[in-house]
Design an enzyme around this catalytic site. Structure first.
Site, PDB file in Angstrom:
ATOM      1  CG  ASP A 178      28.455  45.131 -10.350  1.00  0.00           C
ATOM      2  OD1 ASP A 178      27.203  44.994  -9.889  1.00  0.00           O
ATOM      3  OD2 ASP A 178      28.532  46.326 -10.341  1.00  0.00           O
ATOM      4  CG  HIS A 322      24.292  49.823  -3.938  1.00  0.00           C
ATOM      5  ND1 HIS A 322      23.786  51.233  -4.686  1.00  0.00           N
ATOM      6  CD2 HIS A 322      24.362  49.363  -4.609  1.00  0.00           C
ATOM      7  CE1 HIS A 322      23.864  50.958  -5.717  1.00  0.00           C
ATOM      8  NE2 HIS A 322      24.415  49.814  -6.158  1.00  0.00           N
TER       9      HIS A 322
HETATM   10 FE1  N7H Z   1      25.021  49.546  -7.852  1.00  0.00          FE
HETATM   11  N1  N7H Z   1      29.390  47.710  -6.254  1.00  0.00           N
HETATM   12  O1  N7H Z   1      30.568  46.856  -8.065  1.00  0.00           O
HETATM   13  O2  N7H Z   1      29.836  47.294  -5.999  1.00  0.00           O
HETATM   14  N2  N7H Z   1      26.126  47.292  -7.229  1.00  0.00           N
HETATM   15  N3  N7H Z   1      26.916  50.160  -7.866  1.00  0.00           N
HETATM   16  N4  N7H Z   1      24.424  51.253  -9.194  1.00  0.00           N
HETATM   17  N5  N7H Z   1      23.277  48.496  -8.315  1.00  0.00           N
HETATM   18  C1  N7H Z   1      24.744  46.229  -7.008  1.00  0.00           C
HETATM   19  O3  N7H Z   1      22.777  42.700  -7.600  1.00  0.00           O
HETATM   20  C2  N7H Z   1      28.314  49.732  -7.413  1.00  0.00           C
HETATM   21  C3  N7H Z   1      25.068  51.773  -8.897  1.00  0.00           C
HETATM   22  C4  N7H Z   1      21.919  49.458  -9.035  1.00  0.00           C
HETATM   23  O4  N7H Z   1      17.587  44.725  -8.028  1.00  0.00           O
HETATM   24  C5  N7H Z   1      25.340  45.858  -6.409  1.00  0.00           C
HETATM   25  O5  N7H Z   1      23.877  42.521  -8.962  1.00  0.00           O
HETATM   26  C6  N7H Z   1      28.980  50.246  -7.016  1.00  0.00           C
HETATM   27  C7  N7H Z   1      24.587  53.098  -9.656  1.00  0.00           C
HETATM   28  C8  N7H Z   1      21.260  48.640  -9.372  1.00  0.00           C
HETATM   29  O6  N7H Z   1      18.715  44.138  -6.018  1.00  0.00           O
HETATM   30  C9  N7H Z   1      26.896  46.079  -6.023  1.00  0.00           C
HETATM   31  C10 N7H Z   1      28.507  51.257  -7.461  1.00  0.00           C
HETATM   32  C11 N7H Z   1      23.367  52.660  -9.771  1.00  0.00           C
HETATM   33  C12 N7H Z   1      21.271  47.044  -8.557  1.00  0.00           C
HETATM   34  C13 N7H Z   1      26.500  47.290  -6.523  1.00  0.00           C
HETATM   35  C14 N7H Z   1      27.505  51.094  -8.106  1.00  0.00           C
HETATM   36  C15 N7H Z   1      23.243  51.480  -9.601  1.00  0.00           C
HETATM   37  C16 N7H Z   1      22.482  47.047  -7.864  1.00  0.00           C
HETATM   38  C17 N7H Z   1      25.196  44.162  -5.811  1.00  0.00           C
HETATM   39  C18 N7H Z   1      29.625  52.616  -7.761  1.00  0.00           C
HETATM   40  C19 N7H Z   1      21.545  53.549  -9.708  1.00  0.00           C
HETATM   41  C20 N7H Z   1      20.550  45.734  -8.285  1.00  0.00           C
HETATM   42  C21 N7H Z   1      25.587  42.857  -6.973  1.00  0.00           C
HETATM   43  C22 N7H Z   1      30.985  53.019  -8.376  1.00  0.00           C
HETATM   44  C23 N7H Z   1      21.323  54.511 -10.370  1.00  0.00           C
HETATM   45  C24 N7H Z   1      19.095  46.395  -7.202  1.00  0.00           C
HETATM   46  C25 N7H Z   1      23.979  42.770  -8.081  1.00  0.00           C
HETATM   47  C26 N7H Z   1      18.640  44.504  -6.608  1.00  0.00           C
HETATM   48  C27 N7H Z   1      23.244  46.046  -7.493  1.00  0.00           C
HETATM   49  C28 N7H Z   1      28.162  47.997  -7.031  1.00  0.00           C
HETATM   50  C29 N7H Z   1      26.549  52.210  -8.580  1.00  0.00           C
HETATM   51  C30 N7H Z   1      21.929  50.304  -9.590  1.00  0.00           C
HETATM   52  C31 N7H Z   1      28.758  45.393  -6.027  1.00  0.00           C
HETATM   53  C32 N7H Z   1      30.679  50.163  -7.040  1.00  0.00           C
HETATM   54  C33 N7H Z   1      25.177  55.103 -10.288  1.00  0.00           C
HETATM   55  C34 N7H Z   1      19.365  49.062  -9.476  1.00  0.00           C
END
Ligand code: N7H
Length: 447
Positions: A178, A322
């Site tokens: 992440d 996602h």
């Molecule tokens: Fe997400 N994870 O850790 O597995 N997220 N996220 N997220 N997320 C992203 O690109 C995850 C949540 C965004 O610019 C990655 O850094 C998990 C919420 C946004 O291409 C991974 C949960 C919200 C991006 C995860 C969670 C977001 C993003 C890829 C909940 C907003 C960037 C790594 C438990 C409301 C997208 C990365 C871009 C990426 C995870 C929640 C938003 C692996 C497990 C609640 C904007």
């Protein structure tokens, strides 16, 4: 350009951390609290940029002789207030952020898609504020928390604490790396290739690009912090991937996935839009490419254009993955356009909580993400959760409304024949906070 010495430090550089504590409090005695606030020095963005510099140097050393990164001593802190907290302090004027000004997050519970019960502190909506404390070790984090607790003595009641811990290799509990994509703030950070560049006002209030005009002067250099406690069902997610592996192997024979493990790894990557290493599936469609995942010059340098127009647009990356739901990148004639995309940018600063799932760790232990994001307008930033991730028809392609499904991480994941649709992330609650400038804190302290 904003004055970095006046902006609290987690907002856009994000605290470098191994451990973090969120200490939720209510104010008991306003005048004693203000006095204590006068002696409290939060970590500024300038401080954080200097620490990041030191960490980069340590990384260089680490490459040569394996010195642990956590050798850089960091004990960082930040303070933020809920609407109830500002009111209690006598700051009744509105910030003009409608989500924040109307009161606790619990009022938005339904639109956020939170169906399960919330933990008491969030259900009550009674926090006046939160200290965010981060450090290079759990011990240093606890020490800093104790220092703050002692400094504020009896002027506050500590209602609740959440403790987070970085997992090895900066993955989160589902095993995916992440913290790769963050917006680059114009004038403050040299963007890596492919990184979305945003005006400072999208994250920091009162700067160029702030979508809300006419805010009170005390909001300048502040930001809105969204805190969410999101529990993750890791065994459930792993079973889900395993149960779908055969389907995927059959659907795309050209991928030549030979083992069930390859099938489920691929399905997992299609849920996120990135492989476990962080490599984007748009650039590495069938197999993980760890070197690409680690390379900051390449791992964001993509959009969702397909090589040949005859190919469906989601040939490599599904519309509901996602990262595609939360940041659809280039969209030609699709909604949203580039401007809408930049305006919906958030800085993500969360940390995992709970024990990592290992063969010796209880499967049913609670684990998840203490999700934090910063933006100058909650409606413009965080609500991409409701407007994008949970809206099955998003993004709208051309003029035709199509059901792509919800984001499988934040909403309901699609089911294979014979399986019920499932959700793997459950909200335990959260709160909206305003993170004031350091000069504003000093003014409130002496008022
Ligand atoms: Fe997400 N994870 O850790 O597995 N997220 N996220 N997220 N997320 C992203 O690109 C995850 C949540 C965004 O610019 C990655 O850094 C998990 C919420 C946004 O291409 C991974 C949960 C919200 C991006 C995860 C969670 C977001 C993003 C890829 C909940 C907003 C960037 C790594 C438990 C409301 C997208 C990365 C871009 C990426 C995870 C929640 C938003 C692996 C497990 C609640 C904007």
């Amino acid at each position: 350009l904003p004055d970095l010495s006046d902006i609290q430090g987690d907002i856009f550089y994000v605290f470098p951390k191994v451990a973090e504590q969120f200490m939720f409090f209510s104010i008991k005695d306003v005048s004693a609290f203000k006095k204590n606030l006068g002696s409290f020095t939060p970590t500024s963005s300038i401080n954080v940029s200097e620490i990041l510099e030191k960490i980069n140097q340590a990384k260089e050393t680490a490459r040569n002789n394996r010195t642990p990164l956590c050798q850089v001593d960091t004990s960082l802190s930040q303070i933020a207030f809920s609407r109830a907290g500002l009111n209690f302090l006598g700051v009744k004027e509105l910030t003009k952020d409608t989500n924040f000004d109307k009161g606790p997050m619990k009022l938005d519970r339904q639109s956020l898609g939170d169906n399960a019960s919330w933990e008491k502190v969030f259900e009550d909506g009674s926090s006046h504020g939160v200290f965010t404390i981060a450090a290079n070790s759990t011990l240093n984090c606890q020490k800093k928390a104790l220092e703050i607790e002692n400094a504020f003595k009896s002027s506050i009641i500590i209602l609740h604490r959440e403790n987070g811990q970085v997992l090895p290799n900066h993955v989160e509990h589902f095993g995916f790396r992440d913290g790769i994509s963050q917006p680059a703030i114009k004038g403050l950070a040299a963007p890596h290739p492919g990184q979305t560049v945003v005006d400072p006002g999208i994250i920091i209030m009162g700067c160029t690009g702030d979508p809300i005009a006419g805010r009170p002067a005390w909001t300048k250099y502040g930001s809105m912090m969204v805190f969410r406690k999101l529990a993750q069902d890791v065994p459930g997610f792993n079973n889900y991937l395993a149960s779908h592996s055969e389907d995927w192997r059959k659907i795309l024979p050209q991928a030549n996935l030979t083992t069930p493990a390859e099938g489920s790894a691929w399905f997992g990557a299609r849920c996120f839009g990135r492989w476990k290493s962080g490599a984007p599936i748009q650039l590495a469609p069938y197999r993980d490419d760890p070197a690409l995942g680690e390379d900051n010059e390449r791992n964001n340098n993509f959009d969702y254009t397909v090589p040949r127009l005859s190919e469906p647009n989601e040939y490599f990356c599904p519309f509901n993955a996602h990262i595609r739901k939360t940041a659809p990148r280039n969209l030609l004639n699709y909604r949203p356009n580039k401007q809408e995309l930049a305006d919906s940018s958030i800085v993500r600063a969360g940390i995992p909580y709970g024990p990592q799932l290992t063969p010796t760790c209880p499967q049913n232990a609670e684990r998840g993400l203490l999700f934090v994001c910063y933006q100058s307008s909650i409606k413009g930033g965080f609500l991409l959760q409701t407007q994008w991730a949970l809206d099955s028809s998003f993004p709208v392609v051309g003029t035709s409304i199509k059901d792509h499904g919800q984001d499988p991480i934040l909403g309901v994941a699609p089911a294979a024949p014979g399986f019920k649709p499932q959700s793997f992330v459950t909200s335990k609650g959260g709160e909206y906070f305003f993170v004031p400038a350091i000069s504003t804190i000093k003014k409130w302290a002496s008022a």
